[in-house]
Enzyme design. Sequence first.
Site, PDB file in Angstrom:
ATOM      1  N   ASN A 137     -28.492  12.106   1.575  1.00  0.00           N
ATOM      2  CA  ASN A 137     -28.260  12.822   0.328  1.00  0.00           C
ATOM      3  C   ASN A 137     -26.924  13.554   0.383  1.00  0.00           C
ATOM      4  OD1 ASN A 137     -29.214  13.815  -2.293  1.00  0.00           O
ATOM      5  ND2 ASN A 137     -29.291  15.825  -1.301  1.00  0.00           N
ATOM      6  N   HIS A 197     -24.801  16.821  -1.073  1.00  0.00           N
ATOM      7  CA  HIS A 197     -25.087  18.129  -1.689  1.00  0.00           C
ATOM      8  C   HIS A 197     -23.780  18.915  -1.767  1.00  0.00           C
ATOM      9  CE1 HIS A 197     -27.633  21.598  -2.693  1.00  0.00           C
ATOM     10  NE2 HIS A 197     -26.801  22.295  -1.952  1.00  0.00           N
ATOM     11  N   SER A 233     -21.760  18.502   1.711  1.00  0.00           N
ATOM     12  CA  SER A 233     -22.528  18.086   2.886  1.00  0.00           C
ATOM     13  C   SER A 233     -23.252  16.777   2.589  1.00  0.00           C
ATOM     14  CB  SER A 233     -23.594  19.137   3.236  1.00  0.00           C
ATOM     15  OG  SER A 233     -23.005  20.412   3.404  1.00  0.00           O
ATOM     16  N   ASP A 248     -33.089  20.134   1.154  1.00  0.00           N
ATOM     17  CA  ASP A 248     -31.712  20.397   1.616  1.00  0.00           C
ATOM     18  C   ASP A 248     -31.698  21.001   3.017  1.00  0.00           C
ATOM     19  OD1 ASP A 248     -30.791  21.422  -1.729  1.00  0.00           O
ATOM     20  OD2 ASP A 248     -30.794  19.450  -0.789  1.00  0.00           O
TER      21      ASP A 248
HETATM   22  C1  GRF Z   1     -22.987  15.846  -7.431  1.00  0.00           C
HETATM   23  O1  GRF Z   1     -22.296  17.082  -7.493  1.00  0.00           O
HETATM   24  C2  GRF Z   1     -23.902  15.833  -6.242  1.00  0.00           C
HETATM   25  O2  GRF Z   1     -23.386  16.498  -5.114  1.00  0.00           O
HETATM   26  C3  GRF Z   1     -25.086  16.592  -6.771  1.00  0.00           C
HETATM   27  O3  GRF Z   1     -25.226  16.171  -8.116  1.00  0.00           O
HETATM   28  C4  GRF Z   1     -23.966  15.727  -8.578  1.00  0.00           C
HETATM   29  C5  GRF Z   1     -24.130  14.301  -9.004  1.00  0.00           C
HETATM   30  O4  GRF Z   1     -22.960  13.872  -9.604  1.00  0.00           O
HETATM   31  N1  GRF Z   1     -26.256  16.316  -6.000  1.00  0.00           N
HETATM   32  P1  GRF Z   1     -22.849  12.303 -10.041  1.00  0.00           P
HETATM   33  O5  GRF Z   1     -24.060  12.017 -10.915  1.00  0.00           O
HETATM   34  O6  GRF Z   1     -22.874  11.487  -8.779  1.00  0.00           O
HETATM   35  O7  GRF Z   1     -21.545  12.229 -10.765  1.00  0.00           O
END
Ligand code: GRF
Length: 195
Positions: free
Chosen positions: A100, A102, A129, A138
């Site tokens: 994932n 984050h 991360s 997380d």
């Molecule tokens: C990203 O900021 C990711 O880190 C978070 O949600 C957002 C998703 O953006 N989990 P996208 O849909 O990939 O443009």
Amino acid sequence: SRFAVLASGSGSNLQALLDAYPENVAVVGGDKRDAFAFERARRAGVPVVHLDPKDFPSRESFDRELAERIASYDVSLVVGAGYMRILSPVFLGRFPAVLNVHPSLLPAFRGLDAVGQALRAGVEETGVSVHFMVEEVDAGPVVAQEAVPVLKGDTKETLLKRLHPVEHRLLVGAVADYFRGGLDPEKFHSGKDFA
Ligand code: GRF
């Protein structure tokens, strides 16, 4: 080295993975029928699995069906790329690893709206991360991390704009590392994480 991607939003992280590994993204799954991520998948000729949480009586029943559908594409890795639902052990236990991305320097700012949390905390630096997903949200072992400065006058938009390219680069690199055997999930979690 086929993998699945889960997304709920615009899918810019999914797009980075599609651009880097066009042959390896086997399926894109998600909970939002009109997520632009699904449009990106369709344009790339990648199958889409949409399940509506409203059609399921519990998180577990949703996760079980999602896991079944994703597993039918014969993937050895699942990547959460802006997937906004918590994945229960029912899902996590079905796959060798779930990565994932984050938008914070975990363990700082876990959970929703990590970018807003960082802005409200007034930190001068946040970051991105990539971690293994475990039952606790997380909290899985971090496999890649990079700091990103928070500038005076930053808004969520300007900060996200600075974070996104870093997310894309770290996520693409982490998937490559995983398939090169560099990120052995067994090194990171014992079976107990996936009861
Ligand atoms: C990203 O900021 C990711 O880190 C978070 O949600 C957002 C998703 O953006 N989990 P996208 O849909 O990939 O443009």
